[in-house]
Design an enzyme around this catalytic site. Structure first.
Site, PDB file in Angstrom:
ATOM      1  N   ASP A  32      -1.907  -7.700  -5.486  1.00 28.51           N
ATOM      2  CA  ASP A  32      -3.112  -7.916  -4.534  1.00 28.51           C
ATOM      3  C   ASP A  32      -2.651  -8.560  -3.117  1.00 28.51           C
ATOM      4  O   ASP A  32      -2.347 -10.104  -3.407  1.00 28.51           O
ATOM      5  CB  ASP A  32      -4.412  -8.670  -5.238  1.00 28.51           C
ATOM      6  CG  ASP A  32      -5.344  -8.412  -4.133  1.00 28.51           C
ATOM      7  OD1 ASP A  32      -5.392  -8.286  -2.882  1.00 28.51           O
ATOM      8  OD2 ASP A  32      -6.480  -9.022  -4.552  1.00 28.51           O
ATOM      9  N   VAL A  33      -2.381  -7.947  -2.100  1.00 27.76           N
ATOM     10  CA  VAL A  33      -1.708  -8.631  -0.986  1.00 27.76           C
ATOM     11  C   VAL A  33      -2.552  -9.618  -0.288  1.00 27.76           C
ATOM     12  O   VAL A  33      -2.219 -10.225   0.510  1.00 27.76           O
ATOM     13  CB  VAL A  33      -1.375  -7.517   0.128  1.00 27.76           C
ATOM     14  CG1 VAL A  33      -0.267  -6.821  -0.218  1.00 27.76           C
ATOM     15  CG2 VAL A  33      -2.611  -6.601   0.682  1.00 27.76           C
TER      16      VAL A  33
ATOM     17  N   ALA B 294     -12.432  -5.315  13.539  1.00 30.95           N
ATOM     18  CA  ALA B 294     -11.946  -6.396  13.814  1.00 30.95           C
ATOM     19  C   ALA B 294     -10.608  -6.814  13.185  1.00 30.95           C
ATOM     20  O   ALA B 294      -9.929  -7.663  13.690  1.00 30.95           O
ATOM     21  CB  ALA B 294     -13.053  -7.530  13.400  1.00 30.95           C
TER      22      ALA B 294
ATOM     23  N   SER C 165       1.841   2.990  -2.467  1.00 29.76           N
ATOM     24  CA  SER C 165       1.472   4.010  -3.513  1.00 29.76           C
ATOM     25  C   SER C 165       0.723   5.395  -3.082  1.00 29.76           C
ATOM     26  O   SER C 165       0.767   6.301  -3.839  1.00 29.76           O
ATOM     27  CB  SER C 165       0.561   3.462  -4.592  1.00 29.76           C
ATOM     28  OG  SER C 165      -0.663   2.901  -4.463  1.00 29.76           O
TER      29      SER C 165
ATOM     30  N   GLY D 277       0.990  -1.195  -0.095  1.00 26.44           N
ATOM     31  CA  GLY D 277       0.124   0.046  -0.147  1.00 26.44           C
ATOM     32  C   GLY D 277       0.886   1.121  -0.034  1.00 26.44           C
ATOM     33  O   GLY D 277       0.605   2.249   0.437  1.00 26.44           O
TER      34      GLY D 277
ATOM     35  N   ILE E 299      -5.504   9.980  10.110  1.00 28.15           N
ATOM     36  CA  ILE E 299      -4.276  10.450   9.333  1.00 28.15           C
ATOM     37  C   ILE E 299      -4.836  11.289   7.930  1.00 28.15           C
ATOM     38  O   ILE E 299      -5.643  10.264   7.160  1.00 28.15           O
ATOM     39  CB  ILE E 299      -3.172   9.564   8.915  1.00 28.15           C
ATOM     40  CG1 ILE E 299      -2.779   9.046  10.615  1.00 28.15           C
ATOM     41  CG2 ILE E 299      -2.035  10.132   8.480  1.00 28.15           C
ATOM     42  CD1 ILE E 299      -2.507   9.940  11.526  1.00 28.15           C
TER      43      ILE E 299
ATOM     44  N   LYS F 214      -8.146  -4.733  12.530  1.00 27.99           N
ATOM     45  CA  LYS F 214      -7.067  -3.931  12.864  1.00 27.99           C
ATOM     46  C   LYS F 214      -6.684  -4.756  14.407  1.00 27.99           C
ATOM     47  O   LYS F 214      -5.445  -4.586  14.653  1.00 27.99           O
ATOM     48  CB  LYS F 214      -7.465  -2.636  12.972  1.00 27.99           C
ATOM     49  CG  LYS F 214      -7.709  -1.742  11.683  1.00 27.99           C
ATOM     50  CD  LYS F 214      -6.296  -1.701  10.967  1.00 27.99           C
ATOM     51  CE  LYS F 214      -6.408  -2.133   9.416  1.00 27.99           C
ATOM     52  NZ  LYS F 214      -5.031  -1.947   8.978  1.00 27.99           N
TER      53      LYS F 214
ATOM     54  N   TYR G   9     -13.808  -3.493   9.933  1.00 25.51           N
ATOM     55  CA  TYR G   9     -12.712  -2.907   9.866  1.00 25.51           C
ATOM     56  C   TYR G   9     -11.804  -3.257  11.101  1.00 25.51           C
ATOM     57  O   TYR G   9     -10.695  -3.604  11.416  1.00 25.51           O
ATOM     58  CB  TYR G   9     -12.625  -1.555   9.502  1.00 25.51           C
ATOM     59  CG  TYR G   9     -11.597  -0.711   9.422  1.00 25.51           C
ATOM     60  CD1 TYR G   9     -10.491  -0.815   8.510  1.00 25.51           C
ATOM     61  CD2 TYR G   9     -11.233   0.173  10.361  1.00 25.51           C
ATOM     62  CE1 TYR G   9      -9.312  -0.100   8.504  1.00 25.51           C
ATOM     63  CE2 TYR G   9     -10.086   0.860  10.576  1.00 25.51           C
ATOM     64  CZ  TYR G   9      -9.135   0.640   9.472  1.00 25.51           C
ATOM     65  OH  TYR G   9      -7.887   1.588   9.602  1.00 25.51           O
TER      66      TYR G   9
HETATM   67  P1  NAP Z   1      -5.403   4.873   1.397  1.00 26.77           P
HETATM   68  O1  NAP Z   1      -4.775   6.315   1.282  1.00 26.77           O
HETATM   69  O2  NAP Z   1      -6.555   4.666   0.864  1.00 26.77           O
HETATM   70  O3  NAP Z   1      -4.220   3.978   0.568  1.00 26.77           O
HETATM   71  C1  NAP Z   1      -4.181   2.387   0.708  1.00 26.77           C
HETATM   72  C2  NAP Z   1      -3.129   1.836  -0.110  1.00 26.77           C
HETATM   73  O4  NAP Z   1      -3.214   0.566   0.217  1.00 26.77           O
HETATM   74  C3  NAP Z   1      -3.112   2.198  -1.360  1.00 26.77           C
HETATM   75  O5  NAP Z   1      -1.620   2.202  -1.922  1.00 26.77           O
HETATM   76  C4  NAP Z   1      -3.910   1.030  -1.991  1.00 26.77           C
HETATM   77  O6  NAP Z   1      -3.394   0.878  -3.600  1.00 26.77           O
HETATM   78  C5  NAP Z   1      -3.267  -0.107  -1.316  1.00 26.77           C
HETATM   79  N1  NAP Z   1      -4.070  -1.261  -1.303  1.00 26.77           N
HETATM   80  C6  NAP Z   1      -5.487  -1.443  -1.055  1.00 26.77           C
HETATM   81  N2  NAP Z   1      -5.764  -2.687  -1.283  1.00 26.77           N
HETATM   82  C7  NAP Z   1      -4.682  -3.406  -1.543  1.00 26.77           C
HETATM   83  C8  NAP Z   1      -4.747  -4.793  -2.062  1.00 26.77           C
HETATM   84  N3  NAP Z   1      -5.602  -5.605  -1.940  1.00 26.77           N
HETATM   85  N4  NAP Z   1      -3.348  -4.996  -2.482  1.00 26.77           N
HETATM   86  C9  NAP Z   1      -2.560  -4.021  -2.511  1.00 26.77           C
HETATM   87  N5  NAP Z   1      -2.480  -2.892  -2.210  1.00 26.77           N
HETATM   88  C10 NAP Z   1      -3.801  -2.521  -1.601  1.00 26.77           C
HETATM   89  O7  NAP Z   1      -5.024   4.381   2.758  1.00 26.77           O
HETATM   90  P2  NAP Z   1      -4.448   4.906   4.127  1.00 26.77           P
HETATM   91  O8  NAP Z   1      -5.288   5.858   4.734  1.00 26.77           O
HETATM   92  O9  NAP Z   1      -2.942   5.427   3.694  1.00 26.77           O
HETATM   93  O10 NAP Z   1      -4.363   3.658   4.933  1.00 26.77           O
HETATM   94  C11 NAP Z   1      -3.235   2.718   4.954  1.00 26.77           C
HETATM   95  C12 NAP Z   1      -3.129   1.838   6.123  1.00 26.77           C
HETATM   96  O11 NAP Z   1      -3.386   2.738   7.535  1.00 26.77           O
HETATM   97  C13 NAP Z   1      -4.616   0.686   6.141  1.00 26.77           C
HETATM   98  O12 NAP Z   1      -3.777  -0.184   6.719  1.00 26.77           O
HETATM   99  C14 NAP Z   1      -5.413   1.588   7.252  1.00 26.77           C
HETATM  100  O13 NAP Z   1      -6.229   0.630   7.981  1.00 26.77           O
HETATM  101  C15 NAP Z   1      -4.519   2.058   8.164  1.00 26.77           C
HETATM  102  N6  NAP Z   1      -5.016   3.375   9.014  1.00 26.77           N
HETATM  103  C16 NAP Z   1      -5.079   4.583   8.340  1.00 26.77           C
HETATM  104  C17 NAP Z   1      -5.772   5.668   8.997  1.00 26.77           C
HETATM  105  C18 NAP Z   1      -5.994   6.903   8.474  1.00 26.77           C
HETATM  106  O14 NAP Z   1      -6.337   7.806   9.235  1.00 26.77           O
HETATM  107  N7  NAP Z   1      -5.811   7.085   7.132  1.00 26.77           N
HETATM  108  C19 NAP Z   1      -5.988   5.460  10.395  1.00 26.77           C
HETATM  109  C20 NAP Z   1      -5.858   4.410  10.946  1.00 26.77           C
HETATM  110  C21 NAP Z   1      -5.123   3.117  10.177  1.00 26.77           C
HETATM  111  P3  NAP Z   1      -4.351   0.076  -4.463  1.00 26.77           P
HETATM  112  O15 NAP Z   1      -5.574   0.554  -4.047  1.00 26.77           O
HETATM  113  O16 NAP Z   1      -3.830   0.639  -5.762  1.00 26.77           O
HETATM  114  O17 NAP Z   1      -4.236  -1.427  -4.411  1.00 26.77           O
END
Ligand code: NAP
Length: 259
Positions: A64-65, A159, A16, A14, A190, A161, A157
């Site tokens: 796809d992870v 569950a 990107s 993830g 974030i 995490k 979700y």
């Molecule tokens: P984001 O901006 O939506 O980015 C998600 C990333 O994961 C993208 O690079 C996406 O690329 C990739 N991804 C999604 N499904 C995938 C799959 N099946 N295989 C490979 N890559 C995949 O999300 P984010 O906010 O940065 O969140 C990233 C992580 O932080 C997540 O685990 C989320 O639970 C955690 N998190 C985020 C927040 C927050 O406030 N943002 C808070 C707590 C935890 P593609 O879609 O192109 O595959």
């Protein structure tokens, strides 16, 4: 500069967008060779171009992870490109909001696969590398949602995490024989592409509820991940760090108004 990151091979799933992009950029700035894994090529290419233009070294692999064959191929491709994997940042995840009453069993299974099973698959695929190197690092991106807090629409979700942390505790024991640590960052809210999709009202109400009065930046999480991945953190394993601007501290909403 954390010198122990220099020239290390790092996979950021993830990587990107959002937090993963922040992790990839911060690790590349420290001299790591970063392999970004994501499904969509456009964002992956843009991020890699940005990192390389800034003097870092990054490549991407479409994957796809949630798919075991694809994860194995990612790890093999990374080794062929940069050498054995020193550091895995298991970060990829999605957070579609849907209440239990509307959530289908398939949607439940899908998020389990993308967020939780993927953590297991990525760690499993990297173990032979950690064994070969005689050391390794895993940093999981969990969340405050699930392990600490709840929010309507995110039972599935949450569950995943919380599940990541449950996985981590035993993984820390099993990985110890490879001199490998595994720890988790637990972000609050974030600013990322994913979070922005939840809308302006959500973002504003969240910022107001945070003692430090701002949403987090991706670098806030990336810097904590960098520490867990460093040689300096060699004696920390199976642990989690909340990075939320104090969001989980107030006893009630009024407590924030007193600040
Ligand atoms: P984001 O901006 O939506 O980015 C998600 C990333 O994961 C993208 O690079 C996406 O690329 C990739 N991804 C999604 N499904 C995938 C799959 N099946 N295989 C490979 N890559 C995949 O999300 P984010 O906010 O940065 O969140 C990233 C992580 O932080 C997540 O685990 C989320 O639970 C955690 N998190 C985020 C927040 C927050 O406030 N943002 C808070 C707590 C935890 P593609 O879609 O192109 O595959």
């Amino acid at each position: 500069m954390l010198t122990s990151i220099q020239d290390k091979t790092v996979i950021v799933t993830g990587g990107s967008k959002g937090i993963g992009k922040g992790i990839a950029s911060v690790f590349a700035r420290q001299g790591a060779n970063v392999m970004i894994a994501a499904r969509g090529e456009t964002a992956a290419k843009e991020t890699v171009d940005e990192i390389n233009a800034a003097g870092g070294t990054a490549k991407y692999y479409l994957c796809d992870v949630a798919d075991w064959e694809q994860v194995q191929a990612l790890v093999e491709h990374t080794e062929n490109t940069f050498g054995p994997v020193d550091i895995l940042c298991a970060n990829a995840g999605t957070f579609p909001q849907k209440k239990i009453v509307d959530l289908s069993p398939k949607e439940w299974d899908d998020i389990m696969s993308t967020n939780l099973k993927s953590t297991f698959l990525c760690v499993k695929a990297c173990i032979p590398h950690f064994e070969k190197l005689g050391k390794g690092r895993v940093v999981i991106t969990s969340s405050i949602t699930g392990p600490i807090t709840g929010y309507p629409g995110w039972a599935h979700y949450g569950a995943t995490k919380a599940g990541q942390l449950g996985f981590m505790k035993t993984a820390a024991m099993e990985l110890a024989r490879y001199n490998t640590t595994i720890n988790a960052v637990m972000p609050g809210n974030i600013v990322t592409e994913g979070l922005a999709s939840l809308g302006e009202d959500y973002l504003n109400s969240m910022a107001a509820a945070i003692p430090l009065k701002r949403l987090g930046a991706v670098e806030d999480i990336a810097n904590a991940a960098l520490f867990f991945a460093s040689d300096e953190a060699a004696y920390i394993t199976g642990q989690q760090m909340v990075i939320d601007g104090g969001q989980t501290l107030p006893e009630c909403a009024e407590a924030v108004d007193e600040i």
